[in-house]
Scaffold this motif. Structure first.
Motif, short mmCIF file in Angstrom:
data_model
loop_
_atom_site.label_atom_id
_atom_site.label_comp_id
_atom_site.label_asym_id
_atom_site.label_seq_id
_atom_site.Cartn_x
_atom_site.Cartn_y
_atom_site.Cartn_z
N GLN A 6 0.81 -1.21 0.00
CA GLN A 6 0.00 0.00 0.00
C GLN A 6 0.84 1.27 0.00
O GLN A 6 0.37 2.34 -0.35
N SER A 7 2.14 1.15 0.40
CA SER A 7 2.96 2.35 0.45
C SER A 7 3.72 2.57 -0.86
O SER A 7 4.37 3.59 -1.01
N SER A 8 3.67 1.60 -1.78
CA SER A 8 4.42 1.80 -3.02
C SER A 8 3.63 2.72 -3.94
O SER A 8 2.42 2.59 -4.07
N PRO A 9 4.32 3.67 -4.56
CA PRO A 9 3.59 4.61 -5.42
C PRO A 9 3.09 3.92 -6.68
O PRO A 9 3.62 2.89 -7.10
N SER A 30 13.00 13.14 -10.96
CA SER A 30 12.35 12.08 -10.20
C SER A 30 10.90 12.47 -9.96
O SER A 30 10.61 13.65 -9.70
N LEU A 31 10.04 11.50 -10.04
CA LEU A 31 8.61 11.78 -9.93
C LEU A 31 7.91 10.56 -9.33
O LEU A 31 8.16 9.43 -9.75
N HIS A 32 7.09 10.81 -8.34
CA HIS A 32 6.29 9.74 -7.74
C HIS A 32 4.84 10.18 -7.79
O HIS A 32 4.54 11.34 -7.53
N MET A 33 3.96 9.25 -8.06
CA MET A 33 2.53 9.58 -7.99
C MET A 33 1.78 8.45 -7.30
O MET A 33 2.05 7.27 -7.54
N ARG A 34 0.85 8.85 -6.48
CA ARG A 34 -0.01 7.86 -5.82
C ARG A 34 -1.18 7.52 -6.73
O ARG A 34 -1.56 8.31 -7.59
#
Ligand SMILES: Nc1ncnc2c1ncn2[C@@H]1O[C@H](COP(=O)(O)OP(=O)(O)OP(=O)(O)O)[C@@H](O)[C@H]1O
Ligand SMILES: [Mg+2]
Length: 255
Positions: A6-9, A30-34
């Motif tokens: 559940q914590s992995s984007p 770098s880019l993370h999205m939920r």
């Protein structure tokens, strides 16, 4: 190292470098999205926004780094990522219905999903029309329906509403918002319109050209935690707009 699922984007991107003809155009992005998150990307012309979107869409593989969707490295275009461009890019010889279903191949317009999507974008009676019979706003609605056809986890939009009038633009913004929220689809929207970015997004990323090459880098992140539905004239949005302008203003040289 093993993070709980559940914590992995949804999206985890590290681009060390992207060059065109030996010139660096993206530098350590770098880019993370939920899942379900709405993020806008703003920045001056030529700083690499569309290049980044093409890399994320799997349309350009010549870069150093990795694009991970749901913990899986991406190696090319994927049905889990929908793309919507500035111009609708509909195929002129196909009906509206066939255009919407085009991710499944030509002439799949009879699939029930098409009628459902055309109703959702406010064009329930347009299925048999040809693209030349549509206004710009209608055509972009069809493009949105096509982008959502395969039920993607992530929608990438490159200046999706820049070719329509102001009122149509606001309507399309609300339409996009309602559709991605209802389907819990994440969206990354490239726009030059700061108000649009702030109205739509959970976060706004400011990309700026850096170094001698002028390669794009994400310089600032602005979190927009104003509750939805948002008032376009909300004071917080105006304040955040000021922050973005300040970030852009730092780029304005004496030229
Ligand atoms: N196919 C290509 N071949 C060579 N250079 C390219 C190519 N596509 C883009 N570039 C260059 O890469 C840089 C970034 O371009 P990109 O289109 O990503 O900018 P952008 O931020 O989307 O700009 P805009 O806001 O004007 O759409 C620019 O210098 C551009 O000239
Ligand atoms: Mg662009």
């Amino acid at each position: 190292m093993n993070a709980p699922p559940q914590s992995s984007p949804l999206l985890d991107v590290h681009i060390d470098g992207k060059e065109y003809g030996g010139r660096l155009v993206l530098d350590h992005v770098s880019l993370h999205m939920r899942r379900g998150e709405i993020v806008s990307l703003v920045g001056p012309t030529g700083c690499g926004k569309s290049t980044l979107l093409r890399v994320l869409a799997g349309l350009d593989r010549s870069f150093k780094g990795e694009v991970i969707l749901d913990r899986e490295p991406q190696r090319g275009p994927s049905a889990r990522i929908g793309v919507i461009f500035q111009e609708p890019r509909l195929l002129p010889w196909l009906s509206v219905a066939d255009n919407v279903a085009f991710p499944a191949g030509a002439h799949h317009g009879d699939e029930p999903r098409v009628a459902e999507l055309l109703a959702q974008v406010g064009l329930p009676d347009a299925r048999a029309l040809l693209p030349k019979q549509l206004s710009g706003g209608m055509a972009q609605r069809v493009a949105i329906a096509r982008g959502l056809f395969a039920r993607p986890d992530l929608l990438l939009l490159d200046e999706p509403f820049s070719a329509v009038d102001a009122l149509t633009r606001m309507r399309l913004q609300d339409l996009l918002l309602s559709l991605v929220q209802a389907s819990h689809t994440a969206a990354l929207i490239v726009t030059h319109d700061l108000d649009e970015a702030l109205y739509l997004s959970d976060r706004v990323l400011l990309m700026t050209p850096t170094g001698r090459s002028g390669a794009g880098r994400i310089a600032r992140e602005i979190i927009v935690d104003t509750a939805r539905p948002r008032d376009r004239r909300h004071l917080t949005l105006a304040q955040l707009r000021g922050e973005l302008l300040e970030g852009l203003g730092e780029l304005v040289s004496v030229s």
